[in-house]
Write a protein that holds these residues in place. Sequence first.
Motif, mmCIF file in Angstrom:
data_model
loop_
_atom_site.group_PDB
_atom_site.id
_atom_site.type_symbol
_atom_site.label_atom_id
_atom_site.label_comp_id
_atom_site.label_asym_id
_atom_site.label_seq_id
_atom_site.Cartn_x
_atom_site.Cartn_y
_atom_site.Cartn_z
ATOM 1 N N PRO A 1 44.427 46.943 68.245
ATOM 2 C CA PRO A 1 43.979 47.556 69.502
ATOM 3 C C PRO A 1 42.535 47.229 69.839
ATOM 4 C CG PRO A 1 44.133 49.206 67.756
ATOM 5 C CD PRO A 1 44.753 47.951 67.224
ATOM 6 N N THR B 1 43.534 52.371 74.962
ATOM 7 C CA THR B 1 44.279 51.605 75.958
ATOM 8 C C THR B 1 45.746 51.998 75.846
ATOM 9 O OG1 THR B 1 42.757 49.730 75.908
ATOM 10 C CG2 THR B 1 45.000 49.308 76.722
ATOM 11 N N GLY C 1 49.585 51.489 77.030
ATOM 12 C CA GLY C 1 50.504 50.533 77.644
ATOM 13 C C GLY C 1 51.796 51.216 78.061
ATOM 14 N N CYS D 1 47.134 47.300 72.832
ATOM 15 C CA CYS D 1 47.222 48.707 73.219
ATOM 16 C C CYS D 1 47.148 49.614 71.996
ATOM 17 C CB CYS D 1 48.531 48.967 73.954
ATOM 18 S SG CYS D 1 48.726 48.006 75.485
ATOM 19 N N VAL E 1 51.961 52.481 73.118
ATOM 20 C CA VAL E 1 52.752 51.989 74.240
ATOM 21 C C VAL E 1 53.864 52.981 74.558
ATOM 22 C CG1 VAL E 1 54.290 50.164 75.074
ATOM 23 C CG2 VAL E 1 52.251 49.568 73.729
#
Length: 330
Positions: A161, A172, A174, A235, A238
Amino acid sequence: MSQIGKLPKLLLHTIEDKSIYYYFTEAGGKFGLGHAKRYEAICNILPSLDIRLVLNEASDLDVFAESWSNSKLCILKEMIDSADGIFVDSFIATDGAFEIFQNSEKLIVIDDFLRRQWRRGLIVDWTLDAERWRNSVGERCLFGVSYLATRLPFQLNKWSPDSGALGVESWTIGTIFGGVDSQALTEKTYNALAEHSSVIHFGTSAYPSYRLFRDNDRFLWDLDVEDLAKNLCRCDVVITAGGQMLYELASMGVPSLCVSTIDNQDEDFRKFVENRFTFESTPSEVISRGIVARLKGLRRVDLEDMSERCSQSMGDGKRLAQEIQRYLCK
């Protein structure tokens, strides 16, 4: 061009002998792309075999492939008789078609979602924990995730990540809902996560939301499989649907938060949740502000624990490839 349209580029394989094998399945807007992804994965782990895609006539996948039909069994039989062996990955084949499949000189069944009482053949079901509860059928059975096959980039890339941050505010996030997003979750998930600073929505031009968001900076559309795998690994977590993508994320050690969107995903979804290979969610949660609260309840240590557990458990295709080669050569 959509990810569907790019598929022929991804189906190349090296031919080292003159044997021909057919892969009977269905794929497209009505069926999703999981079966096409599995076909590609099988080609990746068996590059020396000439495995040719044969799509049911109800498929609308935009690739060059031969076709098969439940209503033209004589033609189906002729095709099977002309091949050195076949792969079957279908849940829409009729009893008549399945009976003809069993007449193949070499039969390899992939997924076996319908759990048929096969008299012969090599039966593969990499559903998590299948080895604990499935009864033997066919000539030989390969059950459980140690026999998992994923597309090559999902074998080569691992979770790394961008942020590495402890707090979810810097993660982040996803999202990806298969190849077609059959439940149209992307647009509402986009709205639910609008205030989060770093979000990547992955999708294809087959998604209902494509026209609305095709120029939006938060979206990555129609990535080739290499770029898709690399960007998913960026990511922290997710949000995804069940199905083949859930296995592909797990094989890279990417933590996921999963929803089940259709009946044939329920089994994988439940087993992944039970084994702590994914975090459980619901379609209603991921399209509402409830998803923000759900994400805030996760800790960095939870992600790292899930990543390690998945990486240690998922097969890399080598064991399955060896067993298939052994079966074809006997």
